[in-house]
Design an enzyme around this catalytic site. Structure first.
Site, PDB file in Angstrom:
ATOM      1  N   LYS A 114       0.329  -1.560  -0.038  1.00  0.00           N
ATOM      2  CA  LYS A 114       0.023  -0.229   0.047  1.00  0.00           C
ATOM      3  C   LYS A 114       0.919   0.853   0.187  1.00  0.00           C
ATOM      4  O   LYS A 114       1.897   0.906   0.582  1.00  0.00           O
ATOM      5  CB  LYS A 114      -1.243   0.248   1.354  1.00  0.00           C
ATOM      6  CG  LYS A 114      -1.961  -1.879   1.515  1.00  0.00           C
ATOM      7  CD  LYS A 114      -2.798  -1.617   0.280  1.00  0.00           C
ATOM      8  CE  LYS A 114      -3.480  -2.706   0.134  1.00  0.00           C
ATOM      9  NZ  LYS A 114      -4.854  -2.716   1.392  1.00  0.00           N
TER      10      LYS A 114
HETATM   11  C1  LIG Z   1      -5.625  -4.261   1.538  1.00  0.00           C
HETATM   12  C2  LIG Z   1      -6.695  -4.005   1.544  1.00  0.00           C
HETATM   13  C3  LIG Z   1      -8.122  -4.609   2.577  1.00  0.00           C
HETATM   14  C4  LIG Z   1      -7.454  -5.093   3.770  1.00  0.00           C
HETATM   15  O1  LIG Z   1      -5.661  -4.221   4.137  1.00  0.00           O
HETATM   16  P1  LIG Z   1      -4.495  -5.107   5.231  1.00  0.00           P
HETATM   17  O2  LIG Z   1      -4.666  -3.515   5.973  1.00  0.00           O
HETATM   18  O3  LIG Z   1      -4.202  -6.150   4.135  1.00  0.00           O
HETATM   19  O4  LIG Z   1      -6.368  -5.547   6.402  1.00  0.00           O
HETATM   20  C5  LIG Z   1      -9.312  -3.423   2.463  1.00  0.00           C
HETATM   21  N1  LIG Z   1      -9.765  -3.309   1.742  1.00  0.00           N
HETATM   22  C6  LIG Z   1      -9.184  -3.481   0.302  1.00  0.00           C
HETATM   23  C7  LIG Z   1      -9.189  -2.364  -0.928  1.00  0.00           C
HETATM   24  C8  LIG Z   1      -7.515  -3.534   0.512  1.00  0.00           C
HETATM   25  O5  LIG Z   1      -6.913  -2.989  -0.855  1.00  0.00           O
END
Ligand SMILES: *Cc1c(COP(=O)(O)O)cnc(C)c1O
Length: 376
Positions: free
Chosen positions: A185
């Site tokens: 991310k």
């Molecule tokens: C990565 C992601 C999540 C979940 O995040 P985590 O930190 O991996 O639990 C939820 N929604 C979207 C759209 C994501 O890309």
């Protein structure tokens, strides 16, 4: 395949400053939720313009906490797009709610506001807007709907930290906004997430929720010299540690630079794929500043391209197989093929090409060249 030439679809940037910051916390008195968590929450709030942030252990925990904050319960419905990671819908189900899937716009893969109202029922409680690939949804259109129907607007902004809609930063566009700090991310804490809001009552609810539903935390008990605590709600251990938070704090300093790099990479891809008539990038709306967590193209025969690129060390990926067709959702909520035709068709055509700040021009050229060869 030489592993040194392997190009992943996304990769974190962790530098010596990040490492030094984490080491410093390891030498300090606080390891779990402490002063660094407070500072990280404040820093993300300052960056986005949201009034408050509450850090939790993942983006998924943040989504779950947001559903708890709005008081979602059994029988309640939440509208969302199926073009997302399963965690978005799962958070609704954790609270006993029912996800109601609404199809996306063909050229952006963002939820189509014109299809939402026909899905609203007396049980509808909220809309979750997913800023797919890092492009904010049409928040004015969504806000108009939530205002008229008395619904909450929640943003799954796991892709879009740093992006903007009509000059307003993601984090201020919904009642509650959720970020993820997973390594792929925009910034990372290893694992981590945050809930942003302007509403102090929701801040208290999320803080309680991340700590087993106990209404006074350990530090406050120390300050007040009391052993008393009261579990007022059913919560979880969704705390973020200071070790994670300090990494996020250090990473946040580089976010603006890294987003600029991502935008340059996307612009170069856009230019190069113009020569490939079968490769269609997603559309960027002129009133948005895209975060480019993902660079997604549509291809008529995606499977070939996927296999051929992978064989040659290009870590392309698919985001996402539409959630409503996942076995669990089909079985539990009898979601059906054909109910979101645009997302379903896109599910067979989309390919996420590598994009991360350290990517070089020659990496981009290599990806597009292989994509072109594959099409011939
Ligand atoms: C990565 C992601 C999540 C979940 O995040 P985590 O930190 O991996 O639990 C939820 N929604 C979207 C759209 C994501 O890309």
């Amino acid at each position: 395949m030489a592993t040194d030439s392997y190009l992943p679809y996304g990769r974190q940037e962790v530098d010596e400053d990040d490492i030094a910051a984490v080491v410093e916390v390891l030498r300090s008195d606080w390891l779990t939720t402490g002063p660094m968590v407070d500072r990280f929450e404040q820093a993300v709030a300052d960056y986005t313009g949201a009034r408050y942030g509450v850090a939790v252990s993942s983006g998924t925990a943040a989504l779950h906490a947001a559903m708890f904050a709005i008081g979602l319960g059994p029988g309640d419905e939440v509208i969302l797009s199926p073009m997302t990671f399963v965690a978005t819908a799962n958070a609704v189900v954790y609270q006993g709610g029912t996800p109601v899937f609404v199809d996306v716009e063909e050229d952006t893969l963002l939820i189509d506001p014109s299809l939402i109202e026909e899905k609203i029922t007396p049980r509808t409680k909220a809309i979750i807007a997913v800023d797919y690939a890092g492009q904010p949804c049409d928040y004015d259109a969504l806000r108009d709907i939530t205002d008229r129907h008395g619904l909450y607007l929640v943003a799954d902004a796991c892709h879009s930290l740093g992006a903007e809609y009509k000059g307003r930063k993601v984090g201020t566009l919904a009642d509650l906004t959720v970020f993820s700090f997973h390594p792929v991310k925009p910034i990372t804490t290893g694992e981590g997430g945050m809930v942003m809001t302007d509403n102090p009552a929701w801040v208290e609810r999320v803080r309680t929720f991340r700590n087993h539903g106990i209404d006074v935390d350990h530090r406050k008990r120390d300050e007040q010299a009391t052993w008393r605590y009261e579990m007022t709600e059913l919560g979880y251990n969704y705390r973020l540690s200071d070790i994670h938070a300090v990494l996020g704090l250090s990473q946040l300093k580089k976010l603006t630079t890294n987003i600029a790099l991502r935008r340059n990479i996307a612009a170069y891809y856009d230019r190069l794929v113009l020569d490939l008539p079968n490769v269609k990038p997603l559309h960027m709306r002129v009133d948005r500043a895209h975060g480019y967590h993902l660079y997604v193209v549509k291809l008529p025969v995606r499977e070939w391209a996927f296999v051929r690129l992978r064989e040659r060390g290009i870590g392309c990926n698919v985001h996402y197989a539409p959630v409503h067709l996942q076995a669990y959702y089909h079985r539990t909520f009898t979601t059906k093929k054909g109910s979101c035709p645009i997302a379903e068709e896109a599910g067979w055509q989309i390919l996420s090409l590598p994009i991360f700040p350290a990517m070089r021009g020659e990496d981009i050229e290599r990806v597009v060249c292989l994509l072109g060869n594959d099409m011939e």
